[in-house]
Design an enzyme around this catalytic site. Structure first.
Site, PDB file in Angstrom:
ATOM      1  N   TYR A 162     -20.044   4.122  14.929  1.00  0.00           N
ATOM      2  CA  TYR A 162     -20.478   5.518  14.985  1.00  0.00           C
ATOM      3  C   TYR A 162     -20.030   6.305  13.763  1.00  0.00           C
ATOM      4  O   TYR A 162     -20.660   7.290  13.374  1.00  0.00           O
ATOM      5  CB  TYR A 162     -19.945   6.201  16.244  1.00  0.00           C
ATOM      6  CG  TYR A 162     -20.542   5.705  17.546  1.00  0.00           C
ATOM      7  CD1 TYR A 162     -21.677   4.894  17.575  1.00  0.00           C
ATOM      8  CD2 TYR A 162     -19.969   6.035  18.752  1.00  0.00           C
ATOM      9  CE1 TYR A 162     -22.217   4.446  18.757  1.00  0.00           C
ATOM     10  CE2 TYR A 162     -20.503   5.588  19.961  1.00  0.00           C
ATOM     11  CZ  TYR A 162     -21.625   4.791  19.946  1.00  0.00           C
ATOM     12  OH  TYR A 162     -22.154   4.349  21.130  1.00  0.00           O
ATOM     13  N   ASP A 204     -18.038   3.269  24.822  1.00  0.00           N
ATOM     14  CA  ASP A 204     -19.081   4.215  25.223  1.00  0.00           C
ATOM     15  C   ASP A 204     -19.943   3.604  26.320  1.00  0.00           C
ATOM     16  O   ASP A 204     -20.194   4.208  27.370  1.00  0.00           O
ATOM     17  CB  ASP A 204     -19.921   4.570  23.994  1.00  0.00           C
ATOM     18  CG  ASP A 204     -20.880   5.724  24.245  1.00  0.00           C
ATOM     19  OD1 ASP A 204     -20.863   6.302  25.347  1.00  0.00           O
ATOM     20  OD2 ASP A 204     -21.657   6.040  23.333  1.00  0.00           O
ATOM     21  N   LYS A 214     -16.064  -8.593  20.856  1.00  0.00           N
ATOM     22  CA  LYS A 214     -17.115  -9.584  20.615  1.00  0.00           C
ATOM     23  C   LYS A 214     -16.619 -10.520  19.520  1.00  0.00           C
ATOM     24  O   LYS A 214     -17.247 -10.708  18.471  1.00  0.00           O
ATOM     25  CB  LYS A 214     -18.428  -8.885  20.225  1.00  0.00           C
ATOM     26  CG  LYS A 214     -19.650  -9.796  20.242  1.00  0.00           C
ATOM     27  CD  LYS A 214     -19.978 -10.351  21.614  1.00  0.00           C
ATOM     28  CE  LYS A 214     -21.291 -11.155  21.553  1.00  0.00           C
ATOM     29  NZ  LYS A 214     -21.546 -11.862  22.832  1.00  0.00           N
ATOM     30  N   ASP A 240     -20.066  -8.669  26.640  1.00  0.00           N
ATOM     31  CA  ASP A 240     -21.192  -8.949  27.531  1.00  0.00           C
ATOM     32  C   ASP A 240     -20.700  -9.400  28.901  1.00  0.00           C
ATOM     33  O   ASP A 240     -21.253  -9.024  29.938  1.00  0.00           O
ATOM     34  CB  ASP A 240     -22.146  -9.976  26.916  1.00  0.00           C
ATOM     35  CG  ASP A 240     -21.444 -11.090  26.181  1.00  0.00           C
ATOM     36  OD1 ASP A 240     -20.211 -11.084  26.109  1.00  0.00           O
ATOM     37  OD2 ASP A 240     -22.154 -11.978  25.663  1.00  0.00           O
ATOM     38  N   ASP A 258     -19.620   4.302  30.596  1.00  0.00           N
ATOM     39  CA  ASP A 258     -20.797   4.816  31.310  1.00  0.00           C
ATOM     40  C   ASP A 258     -21.147   3.907  32.483  1.00  0.00           C
ATOM     41  O   ASP A 258     -21.525   4.386  33.563  1.00  0.00           O
ATOM     42  CB  ASP A 258     -21.987   4.939  30.364  1.00  0.00           C
ATOM     43  CG  ASP A 258     -21.932   6.193  29.503  1.00  0.00           C
ATOM     44  OD1 ASP A 258     -21.045   7.038  29.757  1.00  0.00           O
ATOM     45  OD2 ASP A 258     -22.759   6.328  28.592  1.00  0.00           O
TER      46      ASP A 258
END
Length: 386
Positions: free
Chosen positions: A172, A273, A217, A249, A277
């Site tokens: 970001y 993020d 990851k 994942d 959520d």
């Protein structure tokens, strides 16, 4: 007592207060809170959080001084900007920031008042005060289990997750370029940024169930491999915490399939993020979800939900997320663990009594309004200390 702020005061250092029984003393300088109600339902739910802080003052030595400032669309109306200098200055002088919500109707998102309001205000706050770590707790209340999308047998194992998200690094905040049909977004991390997030992850795990899951990851990304290296280097300093790694994942699946596995989950910005959520869906309503963003000089506390302009002014919004955000403020900015637990226990007691705002009510179940819910929580707090 709750009052307007005077001159500036020094703020607590980042992560120096994780709770532990220390309490404000009678006669000590009041804790200074910059209150930013914002837009939509923000002012309504903020009023209930301030009621709760007043109740804390009545039953403990704690004292608070508040000053309300404009941000978002409300600031645009008065100043023509979303994050005025006066608001920035007040936040810089405060010991904590209690934030409401930002944003207007979707149909008006292209108007200057609302265009980029969240980016200008929220990212402006994060940048101005280096709000480097975000906390998003997700707890399924047993009395509200029917609201969760999870199967009853999964809920029965317990759902109490704290997502710790690095907030000012990663993709970001990396370089972004576009050249015709080609675009590039750069993920970048330093070991120092990673240590900041992991330090809090380890320390808060010590206060909870002593289990930290670092999500990455690492089978693909060099940034994730750096996260693993730093976490492995830090782990011996926290011998009482069990640390493990999980690919993002798999973590996305396990949050839904086996959420009881998680205690504290720590990860980088984009993964955090997404995963926070996903976790926010588990309790059944964003109206129950508080959050905190922790900085070098001041911390910010806010509900996870939005401004809900469609119900603003109707007195029906759920104030619990804002109230629980104030409880996080008591814990992480002011080291008032007993007071934070008092607020959280009062929320649980009111829900156990069957009080429901519209977002958490079953079909045909009676509901209460914003103020009634706040009043009931305050009543529980006061009754617990008689």
């Amino acid at each position: 007592m709750l009052a307007r702020l005077g001159s500036g005061a020094a703020s607590p250092a980042l992560f120096s207060r994780l709770g532990g029984g220390l309490r404000a003393l009678s006669g000590a300088a009041p804790k200074r809170i910059a209150v930013l109600p914002g837009d939509g339902i923000g002012p309504e739910v903020m009023a209930e959080a301030l009621k709760v802080l007043t109740a804390v003052e009545k039953i403990s030595p704690a004292r608070f001084a508040t000053e309300t400032h404009l941000i978002g669309g409300a600031a645009w109306d008065a100043h023509g900007v979303h994050f005025p200098d006066a608001t920035r200055a007040a936040c810089g002088k405060a010991d904590a920031i209690l934030f409401g919500s930002i944003g207007g109707p979707t149909a008006e998102s292209d108007k200057p008042k609302w265009a980029n309001a969240e980016r200008n205000a929220l990212l402006g706050l994060r940048k101005a005060f280096t709000l480097a770590v975000n906390l998003r707790p997700a707890t399924v209340y047993p009395m509200l289990a029917s609201l969760s999308p999870l199967r009853p047998d999964i809920i029965a194992q317990g759902v109490d997750i704290l997502v710790v998200r690095e907030l000012v690094g990663g993709i970001y905040f990396g370089a972004h370029t576009t050249d015709g049909d080609r675009a590039t977004d750069v993920m970048e991390y330093s070991a120092a940024q990673i240590r900041t997030a992991l330090k809090f992850g380890f320390e808060v795990a010590q206060k909870r169930r002593k289990h930290l899951t670092v999500v990455d990851k690492a089978n693909v990304l060099d940034c994730s491999r750096l996260w693993r290296r730093v976490a492995t280097e830090m782990a011996p300093s926290y011998p009482d915490v069990v640390m493990d790694f999980m690919l993002v994942d798999n973590a996305a699946m396990q949050i839904i399939k086996a959420p009881a596995f998680f205690d504290v989950l720590c990860t980088e910005n984009m993964f955090g993020d997404i995963l926070s959520d996903a976790a926010s869906v588990l309790p059944g309503s964003l109206g129950l979800m508080p959050s905190a963003s922790l900085g070098e000089t001041v911390h910010l506390f806010e509900p996870s939900g939005g401004s809900a302009p469609d119900i603003a002014g109707k007195g029906i919004a759920n104030p619990i997320a804002q109230i629980l955000s104030a409880a996080l403020m008591l814990r992480y900015s002011f080291n008032m663990e007993a007071e934070a637990r008092l607020v959280e226990d009062a929320v649980s007691a009111v829900l156990a009594d069957g009080l429901r705002t519209g977002d958490i009510a079953l079909k045909g179940q009676p509901t209460v309004g914003t103020a009634q819910m706040g009043d009931a929580i305050v009543a529980k707090m006061l009754a617990s200390k008689k």
